[in-house]
Design a protein around this motif. Structure first.
Motif, mmCIF file in Angstrom:
data_model
loop_
_atom_site.group_PDB
_atom_site.id
_atom_site.type_symbol
_atom_site.label_atom_id
_atom_site.label_comp_id
_atom_site.label_asym_id
_atom_site.label_seq_id
_atom_site.Cartn_x
_atom_site.Cartn_y
_atom_site.Cartn_z
ATOM 1 N N SER A 137 30.490 50.571 28.372
ATOM 2 C CA SER A 137 30.475 49.585 27.669
ATOM 3 C C SER A 137 29.892 48.226 28.390
ATOM 4 C CB SER A 137 31.877 49.032 27.114
ATOM 5 O OG SER A 137 32.412 49.011 28.166
ATOM 6 N N GLY A 138 29.627 47.037 27.744
ATOM 7 C CA GLY A 138 29.234 45.776 28.482
ATOM 8 C C GLY A 138 30.291 45.318 29.269
ATOM 9 N N ARG A 139 29.971 44.391 30.119
ATOM 10 C CA ARG A 139 30.707 43.636 31.160
ATOM 11 C C ARG A 139 31.948 42.871 30.398
ATOM 12 N NH1 ARG A 139 29.559 38.905 35.262
ATOM 13 N NH2 ARG A 139 31.142 39.169 36.738
ATOM 14 N N ARG A 140 31.549 42.098 29.441
ATOM 15 C CA ARG A 140 32.563 41.323 28.831
ATOM 16 C C ARG A 140 33.606 42.098 28.095
ATOM 17 N NH1 ARG A 140 33.376 36.644 30.074
ATOM 18 N NH2 ARG A 140 35.727 37.337 29.587
ATOM 19 N N GLN A 141 33.121 43.209 27.503
ATOM 20 C CA GLN A 141 33.856 44.251 26.694
ATOM 21 C C GLN A 141 34.764 44.733 27.902
ATOM 22 O OE1 GLN A 141 31.859 47.134 24.544
ATOM 23 N NE2 GLN A 141 33.526 47.378 23.166
ATOM 24 N N ARG A 142 34.464 45.026 28.975
ATOM 25 C CA ARG A 142 35.480 45.640 29.977
ATOM 26 C C ARG A 142 36.452 44.763 30.271
ATOM 27 N NH1 ARG A 142 30.527 47.711 32.190
ATOM 28 N NH2 ARG A 142 30.979 46.483 34.034
ATOM 29 N N LYS A 143 36.064 43.680 30.453
ATOM 30 C CA LYS A 143 36.971 42.397 31.211
ATOM 31 C C LYS A 143 37.993 42.093 30.146
ATOM 32 C CE LYS A 143 34.126 39.870 34.258
ATOM 33 N NZ LYS A 143 34.024 38.250 34.810
ATOM 34 N N GLU A 144 37.583 42.020 28.705
ATOM 35 C CA GLU A 144 38.585 41.948 27.665
ATOM 36 C C GLU A 144 39.643 43.021 27.587
ATOM 37 O OE1 GLU A 144 36.216 41.266 24.026
ATOM 38 O OE2 GLU A 144 35.670 39.143 24.689
ATOM 39 N N LEU A 145 39.101 44.019 27.764
ATOM 40 C CA LEU A 145 40.025 45.329 27.823
ATOM 41 C C LEU A 145 41.185 45.224 28.858
ATOM 42 C CD1 LEU A 145 40.979 48.036 26.614
ATOM 43 C CD2 LEU A 145 39.244 49.153 28.137
ATOM 44 N N LYS A 146 40.539 44.764 30.073
ATOM 45 C CA LYS A 146 41.304 44.619 31.223
ATOM 46 C C LYS A 146 42.509 43.672 30.834
ATOM 47 C CE LYS A 146 40.166 41.979 34.274
ATOM 48 N NZ LYS A 146 40.350 40.789 35.190
ATOM 49 N N ASN A 147 42.097 42.528 30.437
ATOM 50 C CA ASN A 147 42.994 41.537 30.195
ATOM 51 C C ASN A 147 44.059 41.932 29.150
ATOM 52 O OD1 ASN A 147 42.034 39.959 32.273
ATOM 53 N ND2 ASN A 147 40.650 38.950 30.716
ATOM 54 N N ARG A 148 43.580 42.658 27.876
ATOM 55 C CA ARG A 148 44.562 43.025 26.858
ATOM 56 C C ARG A 148 45.539 44.155 27.541
ATOM 57 N NH1 ARG A 148 39.921 43.943 23.743
ATOM 58 N NH2 ARG A 148 40.360 46.142 23.864
ATOM 59 N N LYS A 149 44.985 44.848 28.622
ATOM 60 C CA LYS A 149 45.796 45.766 29.125
ATOM 61 C C LYS A 149 47.047 45.203 29.997
ATOM 62 C CE LYS A 149 43.271 50.189 29.426
ATOM 63 N NZ LYS A 149 42.595 50.991 30.327
ATOM 64 N N LYS A 150 46.703 44.153 30.518
ATOM 65 C CA LYS A 150 47.895 43.400 31.506
ATOM 66 C C LYS A 150 49.089 43.133 30.423
ATOM 67 C CE LYS A 150 44.701 40.842 34.405
ATOM 68 N NZ LYS A 150 44.276 39.418 34.873
ATOM 69 N N LYS A 151 48.756 42.756 29.242
ATOM 70 C CA LYS A 151 49.880 42.296 28.431
ATOM 71 C C LYS A 151 50.759 43.569 27.797
ATOM 72 C CE LYS A 151 47.071 38.675 26.842
ATOM 73 N NZ LYS A 151 45.908 38.193 25.798
ATOM 74 N N GLU A 152 50.203 44.887 27.923
ATOM 75 C CA GLU A 152 50.850 45.972 27.531
ATOM 76 C C GLU A 152 51.654 46.341 28.509
ATOM 77 O OE1 GLU A 152 51.255 46.494 24.285
ATOM 78 O OE2 GLU A 152 49.763 44.971 23.563
ATOM 79 N N LYS A 153 52.447 47.454 28.211
ATOM 80 C CA LYS A 153 53.367 48.131 29.230
ATOM 81 C C LYS A 153 53.365 49.480 28.719
ATOM 82 C CE LYS A 153 57.209 45.032 30.581
ATOM 83 N NZ LYS A 153 58.778 44.647 30.509
ATOM 84 N N GLY A 154 53.513 50.359 29.796
ATOM 85 C CA GLY A 154 53.925 51.669 29.652
ATOM 86 C C GLY A 154 52.687 52.665 28.774
#
Length: 118
Positions: free
Chosen positions: A87-104
């Motif tokens: 995927s694109g760079r922006r998409q990977r960064k957005e996924l990383k930041n969304r993962k920060k908000k989730e747990k487990g």
């Protein structure tokens, strides 16, 4: 334990060319030492001032298994075929930041295409 490798200091002369490529070097060393080019790991080459000559190191392993076990990952990556990013760079960064908000378990289930519950 016995290490199945042979260390060599390699000095090359390339008249008319700027430098020998690592692939050419691997092929030449393979013929010299009667082995295949996939078990040879050249690294650390420095070109002498003025060009035409360079010196470096090469590790020649007995087999591919011992090469993969002993060699550091960064050096192995240099000779593997390049993998395209999914995927694109922006998409990977957005996924990383969304993962920060989730747990487990939610974090591990989250993928780049699993957005908004789809």
């Amino acid at each position: 334990t016995q290490i199945n490798l042979f260390k060599a200091v390699v000095s090359t002369q390339s008249t008319g060319k700027p430098n020998l490529s690592k692939a050419e070097l691997k092929d030449k060393l393979a013929t010299m030492y009667k082995t295949t080019s996939d078990v040879i790991m050249p690294f650390g080459f420095k070109t002498d001032f003025g060009g035409g000559r360079s010196t470096g190191f090469a590790l020649i392993y007995d087999n591919v298994d011992s090469l993969q076990k002993i060699e550091p990952a960064f050096r192995l990556q240099r000779f593997l075929p390049k993998q395209d990013k999914t995927s694109g760079r922006r998409q990977r960064k957005e996924l990383k930041n969304r993962k920060k908000k989730e747990k487990g378990k939610k974090k591990t289930e989250m993928g780049s295409c699993k957005r908004n519950g789809k």
